[in-house]
Design an enzyme around this catalytic site. Sequence first.
Site, mmCIF file in Angstrom:
data_model
loop_
_atom_site.group_PDB
_atom_site.id
_atom_site.type_symbol
_atom_site.label_atom_id
_atom_site.label_comp_id
_atom_site.label_asym_id
_atom_site.label_seq_id
_atom_site.Cartn_x
_atom_site.Cartn_y
_atom_site.Cartn_z
ATOM 1 N N HIS A 1 -6.815 -4.899 -1.215
ATOM 2 C CA HIS A 1 -6.064 -6.152 -1.181
ATOM 3 C C HIS A 1 -6.396 -7.032 -2.372
ATOM 4 O O HIS A 1 -6.362 -8.258 -2.289
ATOM 5 C CB HIS A 1 -6.357 -6.925 0.107
ATOM 6 N N HIS B 1 0.823 -1.213 0.000
ATOM 7 C CA HIS B 1 0.000 0.000 0.000
ATOM 8 C C HIS B 1 0.857 1.263 0.000
ATOM 9 O O HIS B 1 0.364 2.337 0.315
ATOM 10 C CB HIS B 1 -0.904 0.019 1.241
#
Lengths: 334, 334
Positions: free
Chosen positions: A220, A57
């Site tokens: 995700h 991320h």
Amino acid sequence: MKKLINEPGDVVDEMLDGMVMAHPEYVRRLEGTNVLTRADAPVDGKVGIVSGGGSGHEPTHAGYLGAGMLDGAAAGEVFTSPTADQLQGMIDACDGGEGVLCVVKNYEGDVMNFETAIEFAEMEGDTEIDHVVVDDDVAVEDSLYTSGRRGVCGTILVHKVAGAAAARGDDLAEVKRLAEKTVERVATMGTALTSCTTPEKGEPTFDLDDDEIELGIGIHGEPGVERVDVMSADAITDHLTERVLDDLALEEGAEVMTIVNGMGATPLMELYVVNRRLQELLSEREIEVWDGWISDYMTSLDMAGCSITVLELDAEFKELLGAPADTPALTVRE
Amino acid sequence: MKKLINEPGDVVDEMLDGMVMAHPEYVRRLEGTNVLTRADAPVDGKVGIVSGGGSGHEPTHAGYLGAGMLDGAAAGEVFTSPTADQLQGMIDACDGGEGVLCVVKNYEGDVMNFETAIEFAEMEGDTEIDHVVVDDDVAVEDSLYTSGRRGVCGTILVHKVAGAAAARGDDLAEVKRLAEKTVERVATMGTALTSCTTPEKGEPTFDLDDDEIELGIGIHGEPGVERVDVMSADAITDHLTERVLDDLALEEGAEVMTIVNGMGATPLMELYVVNRRLQELLSEREIEVWDGWISDYMTSLDMAGCSITVLELDAEFKELLGAPADTPALTVRE
């Protein structure tokens, strides 16, 4: 799979080394761990603000280490929670004697490991430790990874508010109150033009045709809540913004800040096109934009797409969001 | 083609609107043109620093508008030079009475249009105008778009050096000398894991198999000078860095700054992995790194890949590179 990596199993370790080499004035690595802290941690006499989660991320979370934001950032493997002992080590390393607040994105692994780490840290030390759970994604109520809403890009605003409150000397209870208030008033929704590919798996996490996009994706590689034909940037922006604004139930005259966030493989050109429509929409609804950020803040590896975040402001928030921050990924000037 | 855009022909116009809405404190748009300037242009008593070129390289150039860097940035259509009359309008708007320096990437269209614009601006006004041509790409001597080497990511360092020199009050001749010295000492080379897709064409500008990459690419979707099987991040970094260092002919003990630049669709995770190896290599060669930047500075739409830039430093450069800059895409603190 084509990525600028070496062995898939080494990518987090090598990335963390590369971050420390890039920003030695901001960050250092806790030896033998995947935890980065501010170079000057712990900062005495200040509540420590820490976060962490799976890698993939970036710049989340380590990019926000520095004055006015985070003291510690723990990196798990890609899309995998850091272990409780690494989190505990981070909490200890960021304890400047005034307590530590953990900012946790709402994923079951993260929440469980943070809670375990806090329990052990409190047993073994005498510092007060608390946590807030961020759940800003309005797309789904429950997902593969979470009970309740997911924590996504709004987390950055929790870092900023809590970091600024800690920097000016607020105590742990007050920092927590402000962080929770941010969680209550922030909402996000995202779209994916492509899936993403984890280094270990080497293949896209979901299939998407050349004429399809996903609305309501997580970070995700979860597919979205709705698969639709390719839409224009304006139509996508309208859809995401309306969902976010409905969630916040803003009234005319409300004041907000906005984030147009790239998911990792989105050219800045496209984010500005989205921002144009977002600002138009808010203006049409007579919602005033105090500030707007446009960049990659909370990504999902090599996913193309974006998310839109809106935070409802008041005077308290504006003071904290406008306070100085000095980190690799975000600078707010004095 | 999947992009966050509306009509392909509107993308530059809408992007520029989105930039102004995002950064009203930094930039404004010259009415009826695709030129952005500093919000406070012209700055009286300072040499104006301007640049421009085709769009698709964001944040180049408009992201560097602000104190300590650029006064004006002209955006052409995607991968197409701005017209001479738009460039002339920009030069006029950034003329604070001390002359204007144009920073031009070495592409035939850009060079021709800037030269025409300068000629007309000088005929019609009484300000001295000069230009420097940046040609930092070591991959090819001539290309489809250029005679001589191409101008790529090293251009950002010319903006920084010239912008800082102008900000401290250097006259046009001295600002030009420093900009040219930067051009002489900077070198760049890039790699592509994917091609890029222009909005108008809607298809990749070159085909690349899933197990191939291109070494020595430009920033307009030109294929590279060499097509090879997928390599590890370390092997790619070694190749690019060696070519760059050979060009600069650095000796042991030299001091440099480095840029690891993403091409538009490259996750930050991967850029940090590349940075790790770059810093290792420089350390092995006993070359000292004064500072290193890692982000998207000079992109090529949605290309995945990176470039590596190295600038040889001296005391003069360090003063200028370390001087404050306050722009949407780059901040150097006091």
